[in-house]
Each structure stands twice: as C-alpha cells, then as structure tokens.
Design a protein around this motif. Sequence first.
Motif, PDB file in Angstrom:
ATOM      1  N   TYR A  35      36.198  65.180   3.329  1.00 50.74           N
ATOM      2  CA  TYR A  35      36.345  64.722   4.702  1.00 50.74           C
ATOM      3  C   TYR A  35      37.752  65.093   5.176  1.00 50.74           C
ATOM      4  N   PHE A  45      33.296  64.510   8.360  1.00 51.15           N
ATOM      5  CA  PHE A  45      32.670  65.088   7.183  1.00 51.15           C
ATOM      6  C   PHE A  45      32.865  66.604   7.183  1.00 51.15           C
TER       7      PHE A  45
ATOM      8  N   ASN B  32      22.095  53.293   6.006  1.00 48.03           N
ATOM      9  CA  ASN B  32      22.948  52.453   5.180  1.00 48.03           C
ATOM     10  C   ASN B  32      24.251  52.273   5.958  1.00 48.03           C
ATOM     11  N   PHE B  34      28.333  50.632   6.250  1.00 49.98           N
ATOM     12  CA  PHE B  34      29.510  50.351   5.437  1.00 49.98           C
ATOM     13  C   PHE B  34      30.681  49.921   6.316  1.00 49.98           C
ATOM     14  N   TYR B  36      34.783  50.226   5.525  1.00 51.71           N
ATOM     15  CA  TYR B  36      35.870  50.639   4.649  1.00 51.71           C
ATOM     16  C   TYR B  36      37.175  50.115   5.238  1.00 51.71           C
ATOM     17  N   GLN B  38      41.543  50.596   5.016  1.00 54.38           N
ATOM     18  CA  GLN B  38      42.664  51.427   4.573  1.00 54.38           C
ATOM     19  C   GLN B  38      43.946  50.639   4.802  1.00 54.38           C
ATOM     20  N   HIS B  43      44.590  54.397  -0.040  1.00 50.66           N
ATOM     21  CA  HIS B  43      43.411  55.173   0.319  1.00 50.66           C
ATOM     22  C   HIS B  43      42.274  54.259   0.783  1.00 50.66           C
ATOM     23  N   LEU B  44      41.264  54.855   1.320  1.00 53.48           N
ATOM     24  CA  LEU B  44      40.103  54.128   1.803  1.00 53.48           C
ATOM     25  C   LEU B  44      39.412  53.387   0.671  1.00 53.48           C
ATOM     26  N   LEU B  46      36.086  50.641  -0.190  1.00 53.33           N
ATOM     27  CA  LEU B  46      34.851  50.051   0.303  1.00 53.33           C
ATOM     28  C   LEU B  46      35.005  48.534   0.373  1.00 53.33           C
ATOM     29  N   LYS B  49      28.847  46.766   2.021  1.00 54.79           N
ATOM     30  CA  LYS B  49      27.811  47.723   2.393  1.00 54.79           C
ATOM     31  C   LYS B  49      26.495  46.993   2.579  1.00 54.79           C
ATOM     32  N   PHE B  51      22.314  48.098   2.589  1.00 52.08           N
ATOM     33  CA  PHE B  51      21.284  49.139   2.520  1.00 52.08           C
ATOM     34  C   PHE B  51      19.875  48.560   2.547  1.00 52.08           C
ATOM     35  N   PHE B  90      37.303  50.772   9.109  1.00 52.97           N
ATOM     36  CA  PHE B  90      36.374  51.808   9.561  1.00 52.97           C
ATOM     37  C   PHE B  90      34.942  51.394   9.265  1.00 52.97           C
ATOM     38  N   GLU B  94      25.330  55.983   7.093  1.00 54.52           N
ATOM     39  CA  GLU B  94      24.756  57.067   6.307  1.00 54.52           C
ATOM     40  C   GLU B  94      23.254  57.023   6.537  1.00 54.52           C
ATOM     41  N   ARG B 100      24.040  62.936   2.219  1.00 54.18           N
ATOM     42  CA  ARG B 100      24.690  61.661   2.066  1.00 54.18           C
ATOM     43  C   ARG B 100      26.027  61.544   2.772  1.00 54.18           C
ATOM     44  N   GLN B 101      26.282  62.411   3.744  1.00 51.19           N
ATOM     45  CA  GLN B 101      27.597  62.296   4.363  1.00 51.19           C
ATOM     46  C   GLN B 101      27.671  61.049   5.221  1.00 51.19           C
ATOM     47  N   LEU B 102      28.865  60.489   5.286  1.00 51.70           N
ATOM     48  CA  LEU B 102      29.136  59.332   6.118  1.00 51.70           C
ATOM     49  C   LEU B 102      29.620  59.787   7.483  1.00 51.70           C
ATOM     50  N   PHE B 104      31.767  58.219  10.469  1.00 51.41           N
ATOM     51  CA  PHE B 104      32.695  57.114  10.658  1.00 51.41           C
ATOM     52  C   PHE B 104      32.928  56.815  12.129  1.00 51.41           C
TER      53      PHE B 104
END
Lengths: 113, 114
Positions: A35, A45, B32, B34, B36, B38, B43-44, B46, B49, B51, B90, B94, B100-102, B104
């Motif tokens: 990303y 992405f 799905n 989520f 996140y 930061q 870093h980001l 989780l 979530k 689903f 964030f 998905e 499977r890309q998110l 945001f």
Amino acid sequence: GAGVSQSPSNKVTEKGKDVELRCDPISGHTALYWYRQSLGQGLEFLIYFQGNSAPDKSGLPSDRFSAERTGGSVSTLTIQRTQQEDSAVYLCASSLPSQVGQFFGPGTRLTVL
Amino acid sequence: AQSVSQHNHHVILSEAASLELGCNYSYGGTVNLFWYVQYPGQHLQLLLKYFSGDPLVKGIKGFEAEFIKSKFSFNLRKPSVQWSDTAEYFCAVEASGSARQLTFGSGTQLTVLP
C-alpha cells in the motif's frame, strides 16, 4: 520474525532514479500486500500476492511501478524513474489466506527530491 | 468497487469523554470491516474487525464498533477516552471472497487533551 519488517525505513532519492523497497512478511503468511500512504491520496492499495498465484496488480499507478515476490516470502517493490509525486510512505502487510485482517509493517518513507 | 467515508477528519476530546467515529462504506456485496489505528510514530495496528456473527464487535483497549448493514455503517466507539488514545484511526473494508485488498477511509485524527 515477530512482525512484518521493511527496509529501508527512509529513502531519499533524486528524481529520475530507480528505488527498491523490501518487505519481509510474517513467517508463514502466504498473502502479501503493498500500500502507499500519502498526504493527498490517503492509503491506497498497490499490489497483492497470494502464494504462487499471479499477483493482483490493479492498484499500481503506472508502469514505472513493479513488484516481485521471490520464494513466496520476501517481496521487493521497484519504482523506476522516480517522480516527486511518488513521495509517500510505502506500507507492506501480510496475512494468512484464511485470516481476516492484515498485519502491517512500519513502512518505508520515500522522498523524491 | 468499494469506497469508505470517514466524515470526521479531526476530533478533539478531553479525557473521559465518550468517542464515536463515523464510517460508512459503499459496496453492493458482502464485506469484512476493520478499524486500524496508527499511534504517533508507529505502524498501523488492527483495532477490531467484523466479518460475521454479532454485529457488535469488541476490540483492544476498550474500543467497540457496530455494523449496521442497513446503514452501510461501522462506527467506532469508546465510552471513555484516554490521552494515550491520541492517534489516527482508519476504517477499512474488504470485499468478502474476492481479492483481499483493503479500501481505506481518509482517516480521523483523534486528539485527547489531558
């Protein structure tokens, strides 16, 4: 390792140069994602690898961007002929195929002068 | 293609105040969802979530979120924030069963004043 690692953490380059960014996913994670996080575009992405399947490159912004994943583990994102608009934080994430949710690395901050 | 909207760009609260961050998504299929977080210089991570199953999901650090399918929403809540909750949040979606890309949202910067 315990988490996703990325190198370098910071990269400063001159416009027109090529750069390579590296990602080491969590051991055993077969899915790997790249990303980009930038001020103007937020989190976008770029590309997705799952095992030995052909990668999903639908997010790559131009043909100057490419990525490969050797041996199903480490991945390298290459940006050719960098432009100032490529300046961003490049994030890598990994997951198991049956797992919902991705684990992110610390990112590589790329600055193109 | 899916899209995600976070309506609050910057939220400022005092400690012990209640928090609700809005998230709406646009997608015609099963998703799905989520959140996140930061933290500054980190870093980001989780936070939580959803689903399937109970639409009220609980995450780490006392956060929870409720999936309301009819409203295409997945708002994040915390009854009492702490200074350490200062971070950028964030929302992401998905599409289930596909690549499977998110996707945001643009993020919400939360500042908690001590």
